[in-house]
Scaffold this motif. Structure first.
Motif, PDB file in Angstrom:
ATOM      1  N   MET A   1      38.227  52.607  39.362  1.00 16.65           N
ATOM      2  CA  MET A   1      37.583  52.496  40.668  1.00 16.65           C
ATOM      3  C   MET A   1      36.563  53.610  40.849  1.00 16.65           C
ATOM      4  SD  MET A   1      37.145  50.822  43.425  1.00 16.65           S
ATOM      5  CE  MET A   1      38.531  49.694  43.607  1.00 16.65           C
TER       6      MET A   1
ATOM      7  N   GLU B   1      33.508  52.733  39.300  1.00 16.35           N
ATOM      8  CA  GLU B   1      32.904  51.552  39.920  1.00 16.35           C
ATOM      9  C   GLU B   1      32.801  50.388  38.936  1.00 16.35           C
ATOM     10  OE1 GLU B   1      29.216  52.725  41.710  1.00 16.35           O
ATOM     11  OE2 GLU B   1      30.186  54.034  43.185  1.00 16.35           O
TER      12      GLU B   1
ATOM     13  N   LYS C   1      36.055  48.636  38.087  1.00 17.87           N
ATOM     14  CA  LYS C   1      37.293  47.867  38.146  1.00 17.87           C
ATOM     15  C   LYS C   1      37.081  46.472  38.711  1.00 17.87           C
ATOM     16  CE  LYS C   1      40.814  48.361  41.074  1.00 17.87           C
ATOM     17  NZ  LYS C   1      41.986  48.914  41.782  1.00 17.87           N
ATOM     18  N   ASP C   2      36.254  46.347  39.726  1.00 17.53           N
ATOM     19  CA  ASP C   2      36.043  45.050  40.361  1.00 17.53           C
ATOM     20  C   ASP C   2      34.870  44.282  39.761  1.00 17.53           C
ATOM     21  OD1 ASP C   2      38.194  45.403  42.088  1.00 17.53           O
ATOM     22  OD2 ASP C   2      36.970  46.476  43.555  1.00 17.53           O
ATOM     23  N   LYS C   3      34.269  44.841  38.702  1.00 20.41           N
ATOM     24  CA  LYS C   3      33.146  44.162  38.060  1.00 20.41           C
ATOM     25  C   LYS C   3      33.519  43.592  36.701  1.00 20.41           C
ATOM     26  CE  LYS C   3      29.790  47.246  40.294  1.00 20.41           C
ATOM     27  NZ  LYS C   3      28.750  48.270  40.073  1.00 20.41           N
TER      28      LYS C   3
ATOM     29  N   THR D   1      39.857  38.151  37.320  1.00 18.13           N
ATOM     30  CA  THR D   1      39.545  39.356  38.091  1.00 18.13           C
ATOM     31  C   THR D   1      40.726  40.314  38.079  1.00 18.13           C
ATOM     32  OG1 THR D   1      40.416  38.467  40.172  1.00 18.13           O
ATOM     33  CG2 THR D   1      38.091  37.999  39.641  1.00 18.13           C
ATOM     34  N   PHE D   2      40.444  41.563  38.445  1.00 18.83           N
ATOM     35  CA  PHE D   2      41.532  42.540  38.488  1.00 18.83           C
ATOM     36  C   PHE D   2      42.629  42.105  39.441  1.00 18.83           C
ATOM     37  CE2 PHE D   2      43.629  46.009  40.735  1.00 18.83           C
ATOM     38  CZ  PHE D   2      44.327  46.565  39.674  1.00 18.83           C
ATOM     39  N   THR D   3      42.272  41.667  40.640  1.00 20.64           N
ATOM     40  CA  THR D   3      43.279  41.294  41.637  1.00 20.64           C
ATOM     41  C   THR D   3      44.183  40.191  41.120  1.00 20.64           C
ATOM     42  OG1 THR D   3      41.847  41.973  43.469  1.00 20.64           O
ATOM     43  CG2 THR D   3      43.630  40.458  43.987  1.00 20.64           C
TER      44      THR D   3
ATOM     45  N   TRP E   1      46.441  41.784  38.227  1.00 24.51           N
ATOM     46  CA  TRP E   1      47.411  42.780  38.691  1.00 24.51           C
ATOM     47  C   TRP E   1      48.529  42.137  39.504  1.00 24.51           C
ATOM     48  CZ3 TRP E   1      48.984  47.084  37.023  1.00 24.51           C
ATOM     49  CH2 TRP E   1      49.376  48.165  37.793  1.00 24.51           C
TER      50      TRP E   1
END
Length: 219
Positions: free
Chosen positions: A72, A75, A77-79, A127-129, A132
């Motif tokens: 994170m 910048e 993790k969400d990409k 995606t990460f979400t 995880w």
């Protein structure tokens, strides 16, 4: 003689942000930690999964209290995409769900193992979400476990970065009481398989290493 004043209790020490170069160095080191612990696990020391869990937590887990994961801070993790090798959970299935590990029988013994990249589990990119929070175990008591649940339990409670005097009951049942319900039999007696939590963390580490090195080949 003048005396040095003590800092006020409410005094906050100034902090210097880490540079992108420093963060890149941290990422390189953490991936090396993952590889080293994975090699140790694969050589037979399954307790190394506890250090894997602590490293995974450092890389990806953010908290509401202001703890920022390394990915994170960078910048990314969400990409980036995350490799998901877990079997799909079917809510209509009446038996336990083992989404991350395999069972290996040899010489009258059985245990859960991390399949890594073997077999039909080629995986998919998510995606990460989604990665995880995906349900990867459902035991016979209908307790559901995500990657997040497993990594944080091992890291925060079961020896990764801390040893709690008591474990969450759902995790204790999965790791100590064979609530997935698998046994090995010699035809006369049945013995429960050891818990799947450490091989599962090894599989999660494999997914994370593959995700990072595929998208950042210099690691």
């Amino acid at each position: 003689m003048a005396k040095k004043q003590k800092p006020r209790p409410d005094h906050k020490q100034d902090k210097t942000p880490q540079s992108l170069e420093a963060l890149n160095q941290h990422l390189s080191e953490q991936v090396r930690f993952l590889r080293g612990s994975s090699e140790s696990f694969d050589a037979g020391f399954e307790g190394e999964a506890k250090r894997l869990a602590a490293t995974i937590r450092l890389l990806v887990h953010d908290t509401k209290n202001g703890s920022h994961s390394l990915l994170m801070q960078m910048e990314i993790k969400d990409k980036m995409g995350f490799l998901d090798t877990a079997w799909e959970f079917n809510p209509e299935n009446l038996v336990s769900h083992n989404g991350l590990t395999m069972i290996r029988y040899s010489n009258g013994e059985g245990k859960f193992v991390a399949p890594l990249g073997d077999g039909p589990r080629q995986g998919r990119w998510v995606t990460f979400t989604s990665w995880w929070n995906r349900i990867v175990f459902v035991d016979n008591l209908k307790h559901k476990f995500t990657r997040r649940d497993l990594v944080l339990a091992v890291a925060n409670q079961d020896g990764g970065a801390h040893v709690d005097p008591a474990l969450d009951s759902d995790y204790a049942a999965l790791s100590r009481e064979n609530t997935l319900g698998w046994f090995v039999s010699d035809g006369k007696t049945e013995r429960p398989l050891p818990g799947p939590e450490l091989p599962a963390v090894r599989q999660i580490a494999y997914e994370l290493i593959t995700s990072l090195t595929t998208q950042f080949p210099d690691l």
